[in-house]
Design an enzyme around this catalytic site. Structure first.
Site, PDB file in Angstrom:
ATOM      1  N   PRO A  83    -133.239  39.758  24.483  1.00  0.00           N
ATOM      2  CA  PRO A  83    -134.050  39.604  23.309  1.00  0.00           C
ATOM      3  C   PRO A  83    -134.323  38.131  23.014  1.00  0.00           C
ATOM      4  CG  PRO A  83    -132.042  40.836  22.911  1.00  0.00           C
ATOM      5  CD  PRO A  83    -132.037  40.422  24.332  1.00  0.00           C
ATOM      6  N   GLU A  84    -135.542  37.835  22.785  1.00  0.00           N
ATOM      7  CA  GLU A  84    -135.902  36.510  22.260  1.00  0.00           C
ATOM      8  C   GLU A  84    -136.023  36.670  20.741  1.00  0.00           C
ATOM      9  OE1 GLU A  84    -139.072  34.532  24.400  1.00  0.00           O
ATOM     10  OE2 GLU A  84    -138.682  35.717  26.186  1.00  0.00           O
TER      11      GLU A  84
END
Length: 280
Positions: A2-3
Site C-alpha cells: 500500500p502506498e
DNA sequence: CGGCAAACCTGCGAGC
DNA sequence: TGCTCGCAGGTTTGCC
C-alpha cells in the site's frame, strides 16, 4: 504495499469501527516482522480505549486514550482484516487486537516487510528515526510547488526516484510516482534539480490529483492490497501508465505508431512507466 | 553526502 | 502437471 492512498483508504474503513472501542486482548506472532515487536505490547494496549486513527506517510496509527500510539506499517504485502474474535488464526497472521465488541483486527503480512511500532506519545513518534526526517504530506495545505522545488534543490537524482524518497515527500511509492509524472508531463529520468518552478507547480498539482483520485476509488488492488472490509480497490483501472507498457498513451496518439505507447524502464531497481512523447 | 546495489521475505505468474 | 526464474506496492544498510 500500500502506498499513501491505500493506507488512507484502510484508515477510513477502520476508523468508524475502531474509534471508541476498548482493547481487551493483544496477541503477537512468533516471528518478527522487519522490526521486532514492541516489548510488553499486550500490557501496553490491553484495557486501553482507541481514541482515533491517523496516518503519516504510509504509516497507519491508532491513538489511545493515554496519548500513546500503536503504529502499523504494511510493508509490501501487509493486509488488515477484521473478523469475529472467534475466527481462526491464518498463516502469516502477526498481530491480533481484540476489541470489546467481539471484533478482532488482524495484521497479516506474508513477506514480513511490515512493522508494528508503539509510541508513548505523538512527540515520541515524531522524533523516531523513521518519522523524524519524513517530508511533507502531499495532501496537506502547506505542500506547494515552491515547497517541493526547495526540497529538489541541488539533487541530481532522477525526479522519479526523488518522489519515492520519503524525506522529500511522504507516502509516494512506485505506482504513484510514475502516475504523477505522467500527469505532470515530466520525464521520469530528469534530474530532480532540473524541475523548474512552473513544473514544480504542475508536479505538485498532479501528485495531489492522482492521490485524491486513487483514494476516491478505494486504492489500487494489484496483488495483496485490500481495503479494511476485504474489498479490492479499483484505481488500477485508472492507471495511465503503471503496468501498461506497450499500450496506448491516454494523452497522445503515439500508441498507434510502430513501437509507440507506454514504455517500461528501470530506475534504481524499480519499474518505471512513462510516455516518451508526452513526458519531456 | 550522493548514488547504487543488496538485503530482508513469500507468493505468484510466465515460461519451459 | 510441475519445475525454475524473475518480479512484486517498501525501507534500511552498506559500499564505493
Amino acid at each position: 504495499m500500500p502506498e499513501l492512498p491505500e493506507v488512507e483508504t484502510i484508515r477510513r474503513g477502520l476508523d468508524p469501527l475502531l474509534t471508541g472501542r476498548n482493547i481487551i486482548d493483544v496477541e503477537t506472532g512468533a516471528v518478527a516482522l522487519r522490526t521486532p515487536f514492541p516489548e510488553r505490547l499486550r500490557e501496553k494496549l490491553s484495557g486501553r480505549r482507541i481514541a482515533g486513527t491517523c496516518r503519516r506517510a504510509k504509516y497507519l496509527g491508532f491513538r489511545l486514550d493515554t496519548g500513546a500510539l500503536l503504529v502499523l506499517h504494511l510493508g509490501m504485502s501487509g493486509r488488515i482484516r477484521l473478523e469475529p474474535s472467534a475466527g481462526a488464526r491464518a498463516i502469516h497472521d502477526h498481530l491480533a487486537v481484540t476489541l470489546d465488541d467481539g471484533l478482532r483486527m488482524i495484521l497479516n503480512d506474508p513477506r514480513r516487510f511490515g512493522s508494528v511500532l508503539f509510541f508513548d506519545s505523538a512527540a515520541a513518534m515524531d522524533s523516531h528515526p523513521s518519522f523524524r526526517w519524513l517530508g511533507p504530506e502531499p495532501l496537506a495545505e502547506n505542500f506547494s510547488g515552491p515547497a517541493l522545488s526547495a526540497r529538489l534543490q541541488g539533487r541530481k537524482v532522477a525526479i522519479k526516484q526523488a518522489l519515492m524518497d520519503q524525506k522529500i515527500v511522504a507516502g509516494v511509492g512506485n505506482i504513484y510516482a510514475s502516475e504523477a509524472l505522467f500527469r505532470a508531463r515530466i520525464a521520469p529520468f530528469r534530474a530532480a534539480a532540473s524541475i523548474g518552478a512552473q513544473e514544480g507547480e504542475r508536479l505538485t498539482a498532479a501528485l495531489r490529483a492522482v492521490l485524491e483520485d486513487a483514494i476516491a476509488a478505494g486504492g489500487s488492488s494489484l496483488k495483496d492490497y485490500r481495503q479494511a472490509d476485504g474489498s479490492p480497490g479499483y484505481f488500477q483501472e485508472g492507471f495511465s501508465v503503471y503496468n501498461r507498457q506497450g499500450r496506448p498513451c491516454p494523452g497522445c496518439i503515439c500508441g498507434g505508431e510502430p513501437g509507440g505507447g507506454i514504455v517500461k524502464t528501470v530506475q534504481g531497481g524499480r519499474a518505471t512507466y512513462y510516455c516518451p512523447r508526452v513526458q519531456q
